[in-house]
Design an enzyme around this catalytic site. Structure first.
Site, PDB file in Angstrom:
ATOM      1  N   VAL A  51     -15.303 -48.055  32.799  1.00 34.00           N
ATOM      2  CA  VAL A  51     -16.303 -49.006  32.307  1.00 34.00           C
ATOM      3  C   VAL A  51     -15.979 -50.417  32.804  1.00 34.00           C
ATOM      4  O   VAL A  51     -16.875 -51.173  33.179  1.00 34.00           O
ATOM      5  CB  VAL A  51     -16.394 -48.977  30.762  1.00 34.00           C
ATOM      6  CG1 VAL A  51     -17.361 -50.036  30.248  1.00 34.00           C
ATOM      7  CG2 VAL A  51     -16.812 -47.591  30.277  1.00 34.00           C
ATOM      8  N   CYS A  52     -14.690 -50.748  32.829  1.00 35.58           N
ATOM      9  CA  CYS A  52     -14.261 -52.114  33.179  1.00 35.58           C
ATOM     10  C   CYS A  52     -14.827 -52.631  34.502  1.00 35.58           C
ATOM     11  O   CYS A  52     -15.346 -53.753  34.537  1.00 35.58           O
ATOM     12  CB  CYS A  52     -12.741 -52.204  33.195  1.00 35.58           C
ATOM     13  SG  CYS A  52     -11.993 -51.903  31.579  1.00 35.58           S
TER      14      CYS A  52
END
Length: 182
Positions: A51-52
């Protein structure tokens, strides 16, 4: 019980970081304040995750909009500057970041993550926390969410612009709309 932070002076910080030119340097809230800049400080859990990179690159792709609003963006995790640099040097197609337009800071001793209330101590990583700090050092906005959910760049820009109006912004306010009068 957690202590309120919004409306108070933000915890000061100075951290080692990988700068946009891929060199090591330092970032600090004091420097941004000295330069009369807003600070958008965001924490993320770890480098080389899934996700980062979506939110880190989304913020970078829109960096000019933050710059136009006199805001400096700083990303922070508990990883080292060396891990940050390796991730930046990894192409986006390979789950890397590629070139970034703002620094990624290293909170390796977890002190800043702890001060901002986002540290998951048993894991040694930060939650996804986002903080907007005025040029005077006042913490104006804080949002922390679960690590499975990425943040919305449009919303971050909207909140920054709302704060900069100095007025009362109603629900669903958008830049260019009138603020409330009292």
């Amino acid at each position: 019980m957690a202590e309120r932070m919004v409306g108070k002076q933000a915890p000061r910080f100075e951290m080692e970081a990988v700068m946009p030119n891929k060199e090591f340097g330092k970032v600090s809230l004091e420097e941004n304040m000295k330069n009369d800049k807003w600070t958008v400080l965001f924490f993320y859990p770890m480098d080389f995750t899934f996700v980062c990179p979506t939110e880190i690159t989304a913020l970078s792709d829109r960096y000019d909009e933050f710059e136009d609003l006199d805001a400096e963006v700083i990303g922070v995790s508990t990883d080292t500057i060396h891990t940050h640099l390796a991730w930046i040097k990894t192409d986006r197609k390979e789950n890397g970041l590629g070139d970034l337009n703002y620094p990624l800071a290293a909170d390796t001793n977890h002190a800043i993550s702890k001060e901002y209330g986002v540290l998951i101590e048993e894991e040694g990583i930060a939650l996804r926390g986002l903080f907007i700090i005025s040029p005077e050092g006042e913490l104006m906005y804080s949002v922390v969410n679960h690590n499975n959910i990425g943040r919305d760049v449009d919303e971050t820009l909207r909140v920054l612009q709302a704060l900069q109006t100095g007025g009362l912004c109603p629900a669903n306010w958008r830049p260019g709309q009138a603020t409330l009068s009292v």
